[in-house]
Design an enzyme around this catalytic site. Structure first.
Site, PDB file in Angstrom:
ATOM      1  N   PRO A   1       0.998  -1.783 -11.681  1.00 23.63           N
ATOM      2  CA  PRO A   1      -0.501  -1.685 -12.135  1.00 23.63           C
ATOM      3  C   PRO A   1      -1.309  -0.380 -12.127  1.00 23.63           C
ATOM      4  CG  PRO A   1      -0.003  -3.305 -10.446  1.00 23.63           C
ATOM      5  CD  PRO A   1       1.245  -2.746 -10.863  1.00 23.63           C
ATOM      6  N   ASN A   2      -1.959  -0.306 -13.274  1.00 23.00           N
ATOM      7  CA  ASN A   2      -2.997   0.830 -13.110  1.00 23.00           C
ATOM      8  C   ASN A   2      -2.394   2.411 -13.179  1.00 23.00           C
ATOM      9  OD1 ASN A   2      -5.181  -0.732 -12.951  1.00 23.00           O
ATOM     10  ND2 ASN A   2      -4.748  -1.239 -11.010  1.00 23.00           N
TER      11      ASN A   2
ATOM     12  N   ARG B   1      -8.295   9.525 -13.368  1.00 24.02           N
ATOM     13  CA  ARG B   1      -9.343   9.153 -12.151  1.00 24.02           C
ATOM     14  C   ARG B   1      -8.618   9.732 -11.022  1.00 24.02           C
ATOM     15  NH1 ARG B   1     -10.487   3.738 -14.597  1.00 24.02           N
ATOM     16  NH2 ARG B   1     -11.397   4.620 -16.450  1.00 24.02           N
TER      17      ARG B   1
ATOM     18  N   TYR C   1      -4.104  11.181  -6.312  1.00 20.36           N
ATOM     19  CA  TYR C   1      -2.881  10.922  -7.140  1.00 20.36           C
ATOM     20  C   TYR C   1      -2.634  12.199  -8.175  1.00 20.36           C
ATOM     21  CZ  TYR C   1      -3.607   6.098  -6.021  1.00 20.36           C
ATOM     22  OH  TYR C   1      -3.822   5.284  -5.468  1.00 20.36           O
TER      23      TYR C   1
ATOM     24  N   ASN D   1       7.613   2.332  -8.515  1.00 17.58           N
ATOM     25  CA  ASN D   1       6.575   2.545  -7.877  1.00 17.58           C
ATOM     26  C   ASN D   1       5.701   1.189  -8.356  1.00 17.58           C
ATOM     27  OD1 ASN D   1       3.871   2.882  -7.309  1.00 17.58           O
ATOM     28  ND2 ASN D   1       3.595   4.989  -7.848  1.00 17.58           N
TER      29      ASN D   1
ATOM     30  N   ALA E   1       0.103  -1.559  -6.417  1.00 19.40           N
ATOM     31  CA  ALA E   1      -0.694  -2.524  -5.560  1.00 19.40           C
ATOM     32  C   ALA E   1       0.170  -3.743  -5.340  1.00 19.40           C
ATOM     33  CB  ALA E   1      -1.980  -2.837  -6.121  1.00 19.40           C
TER      34      ALA E   1
ATOM     35  N   GLU F   1      11.863   2.864  -3.486  1.00 19.54           N
ATOM     36  CA  GLU F   1      10.552   2.410  -3.522  1.00 19.54           C
ATOM     37  C   GLU F   1       9.767   3.882  -3.292  1.00 19.54           C
ATOM     38  OE1 GLU F   1       9.018   0.270   0.131  1.00 19.54           O
ATOM     39  OE2 GLU F   1       7.013   0.823  -0.645  1.00 19.54           O
TER      40      GLU F   1
ATOM     41  N   HIS G   1       5.921   6.156  -3.816  1.00 12.82           N
ATOM     42  CA  HIS G   1       4.524   6.036  -3.825  1.00 12.82           C
ATOM     43  C   HIS G   1       4.093   7.553  -3.935  1.00 12.82           C
ATOM     44  CE1 HIS G   1       4.341   2.095  -3.006  1.00 12.82           C
ATOM     45  NE2 HIS G   1       5.091   1.986  -1.879  1.00 12.82           N
TER      46      HIS G   1
ATOM     47  N   ARG H   1      -3.330   6.113   4.586  1.00 15.85           N
ATOM     48  CA  ARG H   1      -4.748   5.490   3.630  1.00 15.85           C
ATOM     49  C   ARG H   1      -5.017   4.081   4.426  1.00 15.85           C
ATOM     50  NH1 ARG H   1      -3.375   5.481  -2.521  1.00 15.85           N
ATOM     51  NH2 ARG H   1      -5.538   5.112  -2.587  1.00 15.85           N
TER      52      ARG H   1
HETATM   53  O1  CA2 Z   1       0.523   5.913  -4.125  1.00 16.28           O
HETATM   54  C1  CA2 Z   1       0.963   5.133  -4.882  1.00 16.28           C
HETATM   55  O2  CA2 Z   1       1.800   5.627  -5.950  1.00 16.28           O
HETATM   56  C2  CA2 Z   1       0.514   3.703  -5.174  1.00 16.28           C
HETATM   57  O3  CA2 Z   1       1.670   2.962  -5.379  1.00 16.28           O
HETATM   58  C3  CA2 Z   1      -0.466   3.860  -6.171  1.00 16.28           C
HETATM   59  C4  CA2 Z   1      -1.208   2.516  -6.336  1.00 16.28           C
HETATM   60  C5  CA2 Z   1      -1.649   2.017  -4.968  1.00 16.28           C
HETATM   61  O4  CA2 Z   1      -2.218   0.696  -5.083  1.00 16.28           O
HETATM   62  C6  CA2 Z   1      -0.732   2.060  -3.869  1.00 16.28           C
HETATM   63  O5  CA2 Z   1      -1.204   1.751  -2.589  1.00 16.28           O
HETATM   64  C7  CA2 Z   1       0.015   3.281  -3.759  1.00 16.28           C
HETATM   65  C8  CA2 Z   1      -2.327   2.617  -7.413  1.00 16.28           C
HETATM   66  C9  CA2 Z   1      -1.934   3.023  -8.464  1.00 16.28           C
HETATM   67  C10 CA2 Z   1      -3.147   3.281  -9.316  1.00 16.28           C
HETATM   68  O6  CA2 Z   1      -3.267   4.457  -9.963  1.00 16.28           O
HETATM   69  C11 CA2 Z   1      -4.311   5.160 -10.265  1.00 16.28           C
HETATM   70  C12 CA2 Z   1      -4.422   6.422 -10.950  1.00 16.28           C
HETATM   71  C13 CA2 Z   1      -5.595   6.889 -11.272  1.00 16.28           C
HETATM   72  C14 CA2 Z   1      -6.594   6.286 -11.327  1.00 16.28           C
HETATM   73  C15 CA2 Z   1      -6.785   4.853 -11.043  1.00 16.28           C
HETATM   74  C16 CA2 Z   1      -5.595   4.437 -10.441  1.00 16.28           C
END
Ligand code: CA2
Length: 151
Positions: free
Chosen positions: A10-11, A18, A23, A79, A82, A103, A105, A112
């Site tokens: 997701p996301n 953003r 990221y 990946n 969340a 896995e 990230h 974090r």
């Molecule tokens: O660090 C990672 O790759 C995560 O898997 C990314 C997830 C987060 O919930 C994990 O804790 C760590 C979030 C992905 C959302 O990515 C976005 C990228 C740009 C703007 C908003 C969200």
């Protein structure tokens, strides 16, 4: 030639739009290109997917288990976004499908918020990677190729 299945949760479709401080500025399409190059360098085919839906990810992991059993898949780079921190369903799917999962990230989740420190994926995964930015995807492809070569 075996396939590397890269699954994004997701996301991750928002990547590059953003939160660049966390990221980076690469988009998910950029990450797919990076994975294409890494797979070509390691003699793997790429299947790259993203979903915001937990059940879709579960279905894809089941599919991956079948393909790996048939000798067609090297494994999965996951990946789970969340869902990493919430999903017993993904944990059970990986165990049930008996599929090799790395896995991954982008960020160092351990540096974090506390709620990102626990992963339901890690106990079911073969390997765990975090904090390399999007280059981690290329490193994971190299790692998966290595695992497949020794299998
Ligand atoms: O660090 C990672 O790759 C995560 O898997 C990314 C997830 C987060 O919930 C994990 O804790 C760590 C979030 C992905 C959302 O990515 C976005 C990228 C740009 C703007 C908003 C969200």
């Amino acid at each position: 030639m075996k396939t590397a299945l890269v699954l994004n949760g997701p996301n991750l479709n928002l990547l590059g739009t953003r939160e660049p401080a966390v990221y980076g500025s690469a988009t998910l399409a950029d990450v797919e290109q990076l994975c294409e190059k890494a797979c070509a360098a390691h003699g793997l085919k790429l299947d790259f997917r993203q979903s915001n839906h937990e059940g879709v990810l579960v279905d894809w992991i089941h599919e991956a288990g079948q393909l790996q059993a048939q000798g067609k898949l090297a494994g999965v780079i996951l990946n789970a976004g969340a869902y990493t921190h919430t999903s017993i369903a993904l944990h059970d799917a990986i165990k049930g499908a008996a599929v090799t999962v790395i896995e991954l990230h982008i960020s160092n989740v351990h540096a974090r918020e506390a709620f990102r420190h626990h992963s339901y994926i890690s106990p079911a995964a073969k390997s765990v990677m975090a904090g390399f930015g999007v280059q981690g995807y290329a490193l994971a492809v190299a790692g998966l190729a290595g695992l497949a070569a020794q299998a």
